[in-house]
Motif scaffolding. Structure first.
Motif, short mmCIF file in Angstrom:
data_model
loop_
_atom_site.label_atom_id
_atom_site.label_comp_id
_atom_site.label_asym_id
_atom_site.label_seq_id
_atom_site.Cartn_x
_atom_site.Cartn_y
_atom_site.Cartn_z
N VAL A 46 -4.74 0.60 11.47
CA VAL A 46 -4.38 -0.38 12.38
C VAL A 46 -5.37 -1.64 12.11
O VAL A 46 -6.49 -1.65 11.98
N GLY A 47 -4.62 -2.92 11.65
CA GLY A 47 -5.36 -4.11 11.28
C GLY A 47 -5.68 -4.21 9.69
O GLY A 47 -6.03 -5.25 9.34
N GLY A 48 -5.18 -3.00 9.09
CA GLY A 48 -5.39 -3.15 7.52
C GLY A 48 -4.38 -3.83 6.93
O GLY A 48 -3.61 -4.35 7.41
N ILE A 49 -4.74 -4.09 5.73
CA ILE A 49 -3.66 -4.79 4.76
C ILE A 49 -2.56 -3.89 4.11
O ILE A 49 -2.79 -2.90 3.31
N ALA A 50 -1.43 -3.97 4.52
CA ALA A 50 -0.40 -3.10 4.21
C ALA A 50 0.40 -3.98 3.23
O ALA A 50 0.93 -3.18 2.12
N MET A 51 0.58 -4.95 3.07
CA MET A 51 1.34 -5.90 1.96
C MET A 51 0.50 -6.92 1.47
O MET A 51 0.14 -7.92 2.45
N MET A 52 0.67 -7.46 0.31
CA MET A 52 0.22 -8.74 -0.01
C MET A 52 1.15 -9.33 -1.04
O MET A 52 1.80 -8.69 -1.92
N ILE A 53 1.63 -10.65 -0.79
CA ILE A 53 2.71 -11.52 -1.59
C ILE A 53 1.90 -12.81 -1.98
O ILE A 53 1.17 -13.42 -1.34
N SER B 226 0.81 -1.06 -0.05
CA SER B 226 0.00 0.07 0.01
C SER B 226 0.79 1.51 0.04
O SER B 226 1.97 1.41 0.69
N LEU B 227 0.32 2.39 -0.82
CA LEU B 227 1.13 3.40 -0.78
C LEU B 227 0.44 4.78 0.08
O LEU B 227 0.68 5.67 0.16
N GLU B 228 -0.90 4.10 0.45
CA GLU B 228 -1.50 4.96 1.37
C GLU B 228 -1.41 4.67 2.93
O GLU B 228 -0.76 3.76 3.15
N VAL B 229 -2.18 5.72 3.76
CA VAL B 229 -2.23 5.50 5.05
C VAL B 229 -2.79 4.00 5.20
O VAL B 229 -4.01 3.99 4.88
#
Length: 77
Positions: free
Chosen positions: A26-33, A20-23
């Protein structure tokens, strides 16, 4: 790049990384691989390698927004 270097490893047939390039709340998805390969051993071994490389090379990984001073950098371990 991290993706190209990891994709070159034996046994991996496909790989993608989205960060993610956005804010991120907490508990959100920051990265997916996503990793695909002929054998699960190589696939599972690739995941921590990718995350570790991102933590070392990508300067935005670990930046936490705070109410007090605006932001702080989390130590990536």
């Amino acid at each position: 790049t991290i993706v190209a270097e990891t994709r070159a490893l034996d046994g991996l047939t496909d790989l993608f990384v989205r960060h993610s390039l956005e804010v991120v709340p907490v508990g959100g998805i920051a990265m997916m691989i996503g990793v695909a390969g002929g054998h699960r051993r190589e696939v599972f071994a690739a995941l921590p390698r990718i995350v570790d490389e991102i933590k070392q090379r990508v300067p935005i990984f670990g930046k936490e927004l705070t109410d007090e001073d605006g932001h702080r950098w989390k130590v990536n371990t």
